[in-house]
Design a protein around this motif. Structure first.
Motif, PDB file in Angstrom:
ATOM      1  N   PRO A 212      82.514  95.853 -17.389  1.00  0.00           N
ATOM      2  CA  PRO A 212      82.754  96.758 -16.262  1.00  0.00           C
ATOM      3  C   PRO A 212      82.645  98.226 -16.636  1.00  0.00           C
ATOM      4  N   GLY A 213      82.788  98.535 -17.928  1.00  0.00           N
ATOM      5  CA  GLY A 213      82.701  99.927 -18.366  1.00  0.00           C
ATOM      6  C   GLY A 213      81.372 100.565 -18.032  1.00  0.00           C
ATOM      7  N   ILE A 214      80.302  99.780 -18.029  1.00  0.00           N
ATOM      8  CA  ILE A 214      78.989 100.321 -17.659  1.00  0.00           C
ATOM      9  C   ILE A 214      79.017 100.788 -16.212  1.00  0.00           C
ATOM     10  N   GLY A 215      79.562  99.965 -15.350  1.00  0.00           N
ATOM     11  CA  GLY A 215      79.630 100.325 -13.943  1.00  0.00           C
ATOM     12  C   GLY A 215      80.532 101.518 -13.700  1.00  0.00           C
ATOM     13  N   MET A 216      81.680 101.563 -14.375  1.00  0.00           N
ATOM     14  CA  MET A 216      82.590 102.685 -14.194  1.00  0.00           C
ATOM     15  C   MET A 216      81.950 103.979 -14.684  1.00  0.00           C
ATOM     16  N   ALA A 217      81.206 103.905 -15.786  1.00  0.00           N
ATOM     17  CA  ALA A 217      80.519 105.097 -16.290  1.00  0.00           C
ATOM     18  C   ALA A 217      79.458 105.569 -15.315  1.00  0.00           C
ATOM     19  N   ALA A 218      78.693 104.625 -14.763  1.00  0.00           N
ATOM     20  CA  ALA A 218      77.653 104.987 -13.803  1.00  0.00           C
ATOM     21  C   ALA A 218      78.266 105.652 -12.573  1.00  0.00           C
ATOM     22  N   ARG A 219      79.349 105.081 -12.103  1.00  0.00           N
ATOM     23  CA  ARG A 219      79.991 105.638 -10.905  1.00  0.00           C
ATOM     24  C   ARG A 219      80.541 107.035 -11.173  1.00  0.00           C
ATOM     25  N   ALA A 220      81.108 107.247 -12.355  1.00  0.00           N
ATOM     26  CA  ALA A 220      81.656 108.555 -12.697  1.00  0.00           C
ATOM     27  C   ALA A 220      80.560 109.605 -12.805  1.00  0.00           C
ATOM     28  N   VAL A 221      79.444 109.248 -13.449  1.00  0.00           N
ATOM     29  CA  VAL A 221      78.319 110.186 -13.586  1.00  0.00           C
ATOM     30  C   VAL A 221      77.769 110.552 -12.212  1.00  0.00           C
ATOM     31  N   LEU A 222      77.615 109.565 -11.364  1.00  0.00           N
ATOM     32  CA  LEU A 222      77.060 109.829 -10.036  1.00  0.00           C
ATOM     33  C   LEU A 222      78.010 110.682  -9.202  1.00  0.00           C
ATOM     34  N   ALA A 223      79.313 110.406  -9.285  1.00  0.00           N
ATOM     35  CA  ALA A 223      80.278 111.228  -8.550  1.00  0.00           C
ATOM     36  C   ALA A 223      80.246 112.665  -9.032  1.00  0.00           C
ATOM     37  N   ARG A 224      80.157 112.878 -10.348  1.00  0.00           N
ATOM     38  CA  ARG A 224      80.057 114.233 -10.886  1.00  0.00           C
ATOM     39  C   ARG A 224      78.832 114.947 -10.314  1.00  0.00           C
ATOM     40  N   ASN A 225      77.800 114.164 -10.012  1.00  0.00           N
ATOM     41  CA  ASN A 225      76.569 114.749  -9.478  1.00  0.00           C
ATOM     42  C   ASN A 225      76.482 114.677  -7.956  1.00  0.00           C
ATOM     43  N   GLY A 226      77.626 114.474  -7.316  1.00  0.00           N
ATOM     44  CA  GLY A 226      77.681 114.583  -5.864  1.00  0.00           C
ATOM     45  C   GLY A 226      77.259 113.353  -5.095  1.00  0.00           C
ATOM     46  N   VAL A 227      77.105 112.215  -5.782  1.00  0.00           N
ATOM     47  CA  VAL A 227      76.619 111.006  -5.120  1.00  0.00           C
ATOM     48  C   VAL A 227      77.799 110.133  -4.706  1.00  0.00           C
ATOM     49  N   GLU A 228      77.886 109.863  -3.428  1.00  0.00           N
ATOM     50  CA  GLU A 228      78.884 108.924  -2.912  1.00  0.00           C
ATOM     51  C   GLU A 228      78.409 107.510  -3.199  1.00  0.00           C
ATOM     52  N   THR A 229      79.277 106.671  -3.753  1.00  0.00           N
ATOM     53  CA  THR A 229      78.856 105.323  -4.133  1.00  0.00           C
ATOM     54  C   THR A 229      79.764 104.252  -3.550  1.00  0.00           C
ATOM     55  N   GLU A 230      79.165 103.111  -3.302  1.00  0.00           N
ATOM     56  CA  GLU A 230      79.877 101.878  -2.989  1.00  0.00           C
ATOM     57  C   GLU A 230      79.421 100.823  -3.991  1.00  0.00           C
ATOM     58  N   VAL A 231      80.288  99.850  -4.243  1.00  0.00           N
ATOM     59  CA  VAL A 231      79.972  98.780  -5.191  1.00  0.00           C
ATOM     60  C   VAL A 231      79.914  97.459  -4.431  1.00  0.00           C
ATOM     61  N   VAL A 232      78.808  96.735  -4.606  1.00  0.00           N
ATOM     62  CA  VAL A 232      78.608  95.466  -3.913  1.00  0.00           C
ATOM     63  C   VAL A 232      78.125  94.426  -4.917  1.00  0.00           C
TER      64      VAL A 232
END
Length: 442
Positions: A212-232
């Motif tokens: 899950p750390g890969i997903g959490m890292a991806a979500r954090a990077v995207l949020a830092r760059n202004g991207v709203e994310t959902e996980v499915v």
């Protein structure tokens, strides 16, 4: 006729609903045609064990291919990991060349015919049920992880299901990525240049259950760059079933996943697959399996590999500030299924966005091949094929070893430890985890 792959390779739809697709006599005739060309060319001799096996069969016969028994074609097929490197990087005779070689899809067809005729390898079928296995293992993750590292348990596993006792196996997590994403939603940076983008992260079975750390890292990077994310995560992409030749099951998986993801696409979300094998399925293999399904095509067009998506942000809007140097540099392996997406070296491009990036790029198959590489009959071959990669990683002398494919990454580290235990890191990384680290997010 144009020689030398002067045009982009083209793949034809898989006619898996046509009875001829499973006609072994027709398959063997096509294998004879393809093998005749391959043995006269031999550019693929160092990619995997399929080609050395083929060339040994041919060289042992005084009349070359004419003397090879079709029963021995099985030896060639059994070593193919469907990595696609021969098709994408080496073969000068892929379509649109009139000889139209597609070695991996021919091996897939052979497996599909065998599976349809015999429904063989029931144990292998259970190994590929990643969703069921992941759900069960998540309920008792500490116990499962202990067993996967215990010599007695691994000996029993080798005897019963054929998983080599020495092959590195991924850990399981009780708190899956989907659960964590519901509990921990990162704050979106409204000042980032890319603010306004929306993306749905297709978790993939590996990230959801094993890392899950890969997903959490991806979500954090995207949020830092202004991207709203959902996980499915509705279910696995079907790559494990694809490797077995169970194309009908893959089509079922595709329909389930498109049902879950397409509503997001229709609302303006991009789709990001967190593992390159899964991105390859969504982008390329599903449209070849279900070529008449417009929804599959729409999803394919909206899908990005995670490294590809970060690079796209950097090119179009620019990245949010805050990246810092990674001390000691990175040896980054480019996964076969990332290369097969024909998108360039996106993991390396992404990591070069980090200040003072110090990279050693390794562009060769790790030898793992998904579930193929952990089986007892294949594990020594997987190590042999991956040995040049492990040597390059050792020679690079970098602090971090990373690969877009998490299974390949751990296989590389295991290969490094066998060559020089003192030079092997404790664990490997996905490039997006290192990017998060450079942002101070991990």
């Amino acid at each position: 006729m144009r020689e030398g792959s002067l045009e982009p390779p083209v793949r034809f739809p898989l006619e898996w609903q046509n009875p001829d697709f499973y006609d072994m006599a027709k398959i063997e005739a096509e294998m004879h045609r393809v093998f005749e060309i391959c043995h006269g060319c031999r550019r693929c001799f160092n990619l995997c064990d399929s080609f050395p096996r083929l060339f040994d069969l041919v060289d042992a016969q005084p009349d070359e291919m004419a003397g090879v028994d079709p029963k021995d074609y099985k030896q060639v097929e059994a070593a193919c990991t469907l990595c696609d490197l021969c098709f994408m990087t080496k073969c000068p005779y892929v379509p649109p060349h009139e000889w139209a070689l597609d070695f991996p899809h021919l091996m897939l067809r052979y497996r599909a015919a065998e599976l349809k005729a015999t429904r063989s390898d029931p144990i292998g079928a259970q190994v590929t049920e990643t969703d069921r296995n992941g759900r069960i293992a998540a309920l008792a993750a500490p116990v499962v992880n202990f067993a996967n590292g215990n010599g007695v348990a691994r000996a029993a596993m080798e005897a019963t299901i054929g998983v080599d006792r020495e092959a590195a196996l991924p850990k399981f997590h009780g708190r899956t990525f989907v659960l964590r994403s519901m509990e921990e939603k990162p704050e979106v940076n409204v000042r980032a240049p890319a603010y306004g983008r929306k993306a749905v992260l297709y978790a993939t079975c590996f990230v959801n259950y094993n890392n899950p750390g890969i997903g959490m890292a991806a979500r954090a990077v995207l949020a830092r760059n202004g991207v709203e994310t959902e996980v499915v995560y509705p279910r696995c992409c079907g790559m494990p079933q694809f490797e077995r030749g169970d194309v009908a099951r893959v089509a079922e998986h595709a329909q389930s996943v498109v049902d879950a993801l397409l509503p997001y696409v229709n609302e303006g979300y991009d789709v990001i697959a967190l593992v390159p094998s899964c991105a390859l399925m969504l982008k390329f293999e599903w449209p070849l399996i279900l070529p008449q399904d417009a929804r599959i095509k729409q999803l394919s067009d909206a899908t990005f590999d995670v490294s590809e998506y970060v690079v796209d942000i950097a090119r179009r809007e620019g990245l949010a500030p805050g990246l810092e140097k990674l001390p000691g540099g990175v040896a980054v392996h480019l996964a076969c299924h990332a290369r097969a997406q024909n998108m360039g070296q996106k993991a390396a491009e992404m990591l070069r966005l980090i200040p003072e990036a110090d990279l050693a790029v390794i562009e060769r198959c790790s030898g793992h091949g998904g579930s193929w590489g952990v089986m007892k009959e294949n594990f020594p071959i997987a190590l042999k094929i991956g040995r040049p990669v492990a040597r390059q990683a050792i020679s690079a002398e970098k602090t971090f070893v990373a690969s877009e494919c998490p299974l390949a990454a751990e296989h590389i580290v295991q290969g490094m430890a066998r060559l020089d235990a003192g030079k092997a890191p404790e664990h490997s990384w996905h490039p997006i985890q290192l990017f998060a680290r450079a942002y101070g997010l991990a």
